[in-house]
Write a protein that holds these residues in place. Sequence first.
Motif, mmCIF file in Angstrom:
data_model
loop_
_atom_site.group_PDB
_atom_site.id
_atom_site.type_symbol
_atom_site.label_atom_id
_atom_site.label_comp_id
_atom_site.label_asym_id
_atom_site.label_seq_id
_atom_site.Cartn_x
_atom_site.Cartn_y
_atom_site.Cartn_z
ATOM 1 N N GLU A 285 39.712 42.443 45.953
ATOM 2 C CA GLU A 285 41.157 42.180 45.933
ATOM 3 C C GLU A 285 41.535 41.293 44.750
ATOM 4 O O GLU A 285 42.533 41.541 44.065
ATOM 5 C CB GLU A 285 41.583 41.514 47.243
ATOM 6 C CG GLU A 285 43.093 41.371 47.364
ATOM 7 C CD GLU A 285 43.519 40.787 48.703
ATOM 8 O OE1 GLU A 285 44.693 40.375 48.792
ATOM 9 O OE2 GLU A 285 42.681 40.758 49.638
ATOM 10 N N GLU A 286 40.698 40.258 44.509
ATOM 11 C CA GLU A 286 40.956 39.357 43.383
ATOM 12 C C GLU A 286 40.803 40.078 42.048
ATOM 13 O O GLU A 286 41.555 39.840 41.103
ATOM 14 C CB GLU A 286 40.019 38.149 43.434
ATOM 15 C CG GLU A 286 40.351 37.100 44.467
ATOM 16 C CD GLU A 286 39.956 37.524 45.881
ATOM 17 O OE1 GLU A 286 39.278 38.569 46.013
ATOM 18 O OE2 GLU A 286 40.348 36.819 46.835
ATOM 19 N N ARG A 287 39.823 40.966 41.976
ATOM 20 C CA ARG A 287 39.615 41.731 40.735
ATOM 21 C C ARG A 287 40.805 42.649 40.444
ATOM 22 O O ARG A 287 41.195 42.826 39.286
ATOM 23 C CB ARG A 287 38.330 42.564 40.838
ATOM 24 C CG ARG A 287 37.054 41.753 40.814
ATOM 25 C CD ARG A 287 35.828 42.663 40.837
ATOM 26 N NE ARG A 287 34.610 41.910 41.061
ATOM 27 C CZ ARG A 287 33.959 41.237 40.109
ATOM 28 N NH1 ARG A 287 34.420 41.237 38.864
ATOM 29 N NH2 ARG A 287 32.860 40.564 40.394
ATOM 30 N N GLU A 288 41.354 43.221 41.510
ATOM 31 C CA GLU A 288 42.525 44.088 41.337
ATOM 32 C C GLU A 288 43.723 43.267 40.860
ATOM 33 O O GLU A 288 44.483 43.712 39.983
ATOM 34 C CB GLU A 288 42.859 44.780 42.661
ATOM 35 C CG GLU A 288 43.878 45.903 42.551
ATOM 36 C CD GLU A 288 43.437 47.044 41.653
ATOM 37 O OE1 GLU A 288 44.305 47.613 40.963
ATOM 38 O OE2 GLU A 288 42.223 47.348 41.619
ATOM 39 N N LYS A 289 43.891 42.081 41.423
ATOM 40 C CA LYS A 289 44.971 41.188 40.987
ATOM 41 C C LYS A 289 44.778 40.790 39.535
ATOM 42 O O LYS A 289 45.749 40.648 38.770
ATOM 43 C CB LYS A 289 45.015 39.934 41.864
ATOM 44 C CG LYS A 289 45.519 40.161 43.274
ATOM 45 C CD LYS A 289 45.533 38.865 44.058
ATOM 46 C CE LYS A 289 46.029 39.091 45.486
ATOM 47 N NZ LYS A 289 46.015 37.822 46.279
ATOM 48 N N LEU A 290 43.520 40.615 39.148
ATOM 49 C CA LEU A 290 43.182 40.255 37.773
ATOM 50 C C LEU A 290 43.611 41.361 36.802
ATOM 51 O O LEU A 290 44.177 41.086 35.734
ATOM 52 C CB LEU A 290 41.674 40.007 37.661
ATOM 53 C CG LEU A 290 41.179 39.079 36.550
ATOM 54 C CD1 LEU A 290 41.822 37.715 36.631
ATOM 55 C CD2 LEU A 290 39.666 38.958 36.606
#
Length: 245
Positions: free
Chosen positions: A180-185
């Motif tokens: 999820e954090e990678r997608e936000k990144l």
Amino acid sequence: MAAKPSKDGDFLKHLEAYLAKRDGVDKLLKISRYASKFIISSSLLPHAHPLTRRLKSFESSVGLSRKAFRLGKFIQDVNALRSVAREKNQSRQFLLLSLLAYGGEGIYYFVEQIVWLSKSGLIDARHARELQKVSAWAEFVGYIGSITLKVGDLKELDEKLKCLNSSVEIADVRDENCEEEREKLKVLRLKMMMKKMSILQDFADGLMALADIRDGKGKIFTPFVLSCAGLLSALISTHKNWVSY
């Protein structure tokens, strides 16, 4: 420029949606206009060549058409200022910059309507030159405010990116799942890229507005440089509009 297909993979439907918006048509006209200016100013064709004369006529006609497409567009800046005024806890600096950005652009679009009526022959053209000068100054002031606001947005995005990067790095060390954090990144990086492109576009348009203010006087304000600036701005704005539909 490579066209990005629509979400359902249907390029023609995406193109239809793009051309249904007046901004979509306006940006394609902008590319046509500055591509013509680029060909003329780059001396790719002899000055006396029949196609050169046709391109000059075409460029002038497209320029007038674009003014018609902007009819009533100043309303979006009026609404933007109303929206900013309704927001609470905004700093005076932000309010002032918003006034410069949206106010300058709004005045520019409003005056451009009168310039269009003048050039189309509906009203007396005696004051067209003065109106164009007012229009150029308003546009230039608007870009100063817009660039300053966007630079501030870019700093905020950069801070968020650093924090998110740290979270992902910590998760990697701990061998934790952080999809999820990678997608936000990815989304954040895309926003930063689009914001940088938007600032570059404002600089290019601001250069052309400054050239209008100075009546093209200055070593940097050559027809070739201005045509390159216009074409760059047109390609960036077309790309931004394309990916937003």
